[in-house]
Design an enzyme around this catalytic site. Structure first.
Site, PDB file in Angstrom:
ATOM      1  N   ASN A  30       8.331  -0.922   2.526  1.00 55.25           N
ATOM      2  CA  ASN A  30       7.295  -1.697   1.822  1.00 55.25           C
ATOM      3  C   ASN A  30       6.241  -0.771   1.223  1.00 55.25           C
ATOM      4  O   ASN A  30       5.808  -0.956   0.087  1.00 55.25           O
ATOM      5  CB  ASN A  30       6.625  -2.689   2.774  1.00 55.25           C
ATOM      6  CG  ASN A  30       7.618  -3.654   3.357  1.00 55.25           C
ATOM      7  OD1 ASN A  30       8.205  -4.447   2.640  1.00 55.25           O
ATOM      8  ND2 ASN A  30       7.843  -3.568   4.661  1.00 55.25           N
ATOM      9  N   LYS A  31       5.825   0.217   2.001  1.00 60.19           N
ATOM     10  CA  LYS A  31       4.880   1.214   1.485  1.00 60.19           C
ATOM     11  C   LYS A  31       5.486   1.901   0.268  1.00 60.19           C
ATOM     12  O   LYS A  31       4.818   2.078  -0.754  1.00 60.19           O
ATOM     13  CB  LYS A  31       4.617   2.311   2.536  1.00 60.19           C
ATOM     14  CG  LYS A  31       3.774   1.912   3.702  1.00 60.19           C
ATOM     15  CD  LYS A  31       3.517   3.139   4.582  1.00 60.19           C
ATOM     16  CE  LYS A  31       2.701   2.797   5.793  1.00 60.19           C
ATOM     17  NZ  LYS A  31       2.461   3.970   6.676  1.00 60.19           N
TER      18      LYS A  31
ATOM     19  N   ASP B 101      -1.065   6.622   6.116  1.00 60.05           N
ATOM     20  CA  ASP B 101      -1.294   5.936   7.380  1.00 60.05           C
ATOM     21  C   ASP B 101      -2.303   4.831   7.112  1.00 60.05           C
ATOM     22  O   ASP B 101      -3.291   5.043   6.407  1.00 60.05           O
ATOM     23  CB  ASP B 101      -1.829   6.912   8.432  1.00 60.05           C
ATOM     24  CG  ASP B 101      -1.369   6.495   9.810  1.00 60.05           C
ATOM     25  OD1 ASP B 101      -0.190   6.732  10.124  1.00 60.05           O
ATOM     26  OD2 ASP B 101      -2.174   5.899  10.562  1.00 60.05           O
TER      27      ASP B 101
ATOM     28  N   GLY C  16       4.164  -7.155   7.574  1.00 64.09           N
ATOM     29  CA  GLY C  16       3.028  -6.819   8.447  1.00 64.09           C
ATOM     30  C   GLY C  16       2.007  -7.943   8.501  1.00 64.09           C
ATOM     31  O   GLY C  16       2.341  -9.120   8.685  1.00 64.09           O
ATOM     32  N   PHE C  17       0.741  -7.558   8.298  1.00 66.85           N
ATOM     33  CA  PHE C  17      -0.353  -8.533   8.371  1.00 66.85           C
ATOM     34  C   PHE C  17      -0.621  -9.250   7.042  1.00 66.85           C
ATOM     35  O   PHE C  17      -1.611  -9.980   6.925  1.00 66.85           O
ATOM     36  CB  PHE C  17      -1.642  -7.843   8.854  1.00 66.85           C
ATOM     37  CG  PHE C  17      -1.516  -7.209  10.215  1.00 66.85           C
ATOM     38  CD1 PHE C  17      -1.269  -7.983  11.347  1.00 66.85           C
ATOM     39  CD2 PHE C  17      -1.638  -5.826  10.384  1.00 66.85           C
ATOM     40  CE1 PHE C  17      -1.153  -7.402  12.605  1.00 66.85           C
ATOM     41  CE2 PHE C  17      -1.519  -5.242  11.636  1.00 66.85           C
ATOM     42  CZ  PHE C  17      -1.277  -6.031  12.749  1.00 66.85           C
ATOM     43  N   ASP C  18       0.242  -9.047   6.054  1.00 68.32           N
ATOM     44  CA  ASP C  18       0.030  -9.672   4.734  1.00 68.32           C
ATOM     45  C   ASP C  18      -0.262 -11.178   4.814  1.00 68.32           C
ATOM     46  O   ASP C  18      -1.168 -11.666   4.130  1.00 68.32           O
ATOM     47  CB  ASP C  18       1.264  -9.476   3.829  1.00 68.32           C
ATOM     48  CG  ASP C  18       1.261  -8.129   3.132  1.00 68.32           C
ATOM     49  OD1 ASP C  18       0.244  -7.422   3.197  1.00 68.32           O
ATOM     50  OD2 ASP C  18       2.299  -7.797   2.523  1.00 68.32           O
TER      51      ASP C  18
ATOM     52  N   LYS D 124      -0.927  -7.712  -5.376  1.00 64.76           N
ATOM     53  CA  LYS D 124      -1.472  -7.126  -4.144  1.00 64.76           C
ATOM     54  C   LYS D 124      -2.019  -5.719  -4.407  1.00 64.76           C
ATOM     55  O   LYS D 124      -3.090  -5.357  -3.927  1.00 64.76           O
ATOM     56  CB  LYS D 124      -0.374  -7.085  -3.067  1.00 64.76           C
ATOM     57  CG  LYS D 124      -0.853  -6.438  -1.778  1.00 64.76           C
ATOM     58  CD  LYS D 124       0.238  -6.314  -0.739  1.00 64.76           C
ATOM     59  CE  LYS D 124      -0.229  -5.415   0.393  1.00 64.76           C
ATOM     60  NZ  LYS D 124       0.819  -5.124   1.378  1.00 64.76           N
TER      61      LYS D 124
ATOM     62  N   HIS E 251      -5.856  -1.765  -0.132  1.00 62.55           N
ATOM     63  CA  HIS E 251      -6.205  -0.452   0.391  1.00 62.55           C
ATOM     64  C   HIS E 251      -5.210   0.601  -0.102  1.00 62.55           C
ATOM     65  O   HIS E 251      -5.580   1.646  -0.595  1.00 62.55           O
ATOM     66  CB  HIS E 251      -6.214  -0.536   1.913  1.00 62.55           C
ATOM     67  CG  HIS E 251      -4.977  -1.145   2.527  1.00 62.55           C
ATOM     68  ND1 HIS E 251      -4.406  -2.312   2.043  1.00 62.55           N
ATOM     69  CD2 HIS E 251      -4.159  -0.738   3.536  1.00 62.55           C
ATOM     70  CE1 HIS E 251      -3.327  -2.601   2.744  1.00 62.55           C
ATOM     71  NE2 HIS E 251      -3.155  -1.657   3.660  1.00 62.55           N
ATOM     72  N   ARG E 252      -3.930   0.280  -0.025  1.00 65.16           N
ATOM     73  CA  ARG E 252      -2.887   1.232  -0.452  1.00 65.16           C
ATOM     74  C   ARG E 252      -2.922   1.417  -1.964  1.00 65.16           C
ATOM     75  O   ARG E 252      -2.747   2.527  -2.463  1.00 65.16           O
ATOM     76  CB  ARG E 252      -1.514   0.714  -0.013  1.00 65.16           C
ATOM     77  CG  ARG E 252      -0.357   1.651  -0.351  1.00 65.16           C
ATOM     78  CD  ARG E 252       0.898   1.259   0.376  1.00 65.16           C
ATOM     79  NE  ARG E 252       0.648   1.194   1.807  1.00 65.16           N
ATOM     80  CZ  ARG E 252       0.414   0.043   2.469  1.00 65.16           C
ATOM     81  NH1 ARG E 252       0.486  -1.124   1.866  1.00 65.16           N
ATOM     82  NH2 ARG E 252       0.150   0.081   3.758  1.00 65.16           N
TER      83      ARG E 252
END
Ligand code: ITT
Length: 189
Positions: free
Chosen positions: A12-13, A66, A141-143, A163, A168-169
């Protein structure tokens, strides 16, 4: 085209970051090294240490990312333990911990460290928002429980492109892309 290798096991990242980097003419490759990760309350320290260890292994331009979710009412939990907490108690567990809680502010933070033979650079992205009252949408994740400020949707209700505009990413990746695309060609070999 410039290339850089993202050291991660998280596709995903990789997908989210690739979408931004390609716009800057940067091709992202993914490599899962599964190296030992230090424990620290600071994700900057975790990322920097991981980037140094990964560079010893592959000796070519790389980035690590991270990230974590810091919930105010839980004094910053799960923060650096986000991956583990997501795998264990998951979104249902977080919503249970937040049951009856009116203060729902949270911050998502991402730290990207770039490393090659000359440079060691850190890029940080943060987005404030709220923990939703129920699980909404898909995502990873927390999405499905995070609503960024200035939006009514959770990250789980957005496509990656949308998104990325808030996340943040997305913010950290944009900072990296702007810096890396200007860097001399010699360090992208
Ligand atoms: P690598 O270490 O292999 O890169 P990871 O998933 O373990 O992958 P982290 O240690 O950085 O990555 O953990 C961050 C966790 O925080 C991640 O697993 C998710 O549970 C959560 N997280 C971070 N950014 C997120 C996002 O944009 N959306 C949803 N959850 C996110």
């Amino acid at each position: 085209m410039k290339k850089v290798t993202l050291i991660t096991g998280n596709t995903n990242k990789f997908k989210e970051m690739s979408l931004i980097l390609i716009e800057y003419g940067i091709e992202l490759e993914m490599l899962d090294l599964d190296l030992f990760e230090i424990q620290s309350e600071k994700i900057e320290e975790i990322a920097l240490n991981y980037a140094r260890n990964a560079y010893k292994e592959i000796r070519k331009p790389l980035i690590v990312e991270d990230s974590g979710l810091f919930i105010k009412a839980l004094n910053g939990f799960p923060g650096p333990y986000s991956s583990y907490v997501n795998k264990t108690i998951g979104n249902e567990g977080i919503l249970r911990l937040m049951y009856d809680e009116k203060e729902r502010t949270a911050t998502f933070k991402a730290v990207i460290v770039y490393k090659d033979d000359k440079f060691e650079e850190t890029f940080v992205g943060e987005i404030k928002g709220e923990i939703s009252r129920e699980i909404r949408g898909n995502g990873w994740g927390f999405d499905p429980i995070f609503i960024p400020n200035n939006s009514k949707k959770t990250f789980g209700e957005m496509q990656s492109e949308e998104k990325n505009k808030y996340s943040h990413r997305g913010i950290a990746t944009l900072k990296f892309a702007q810096w890396y695309s200007k860097l001399g060609n010699q360090s992208s070999l």
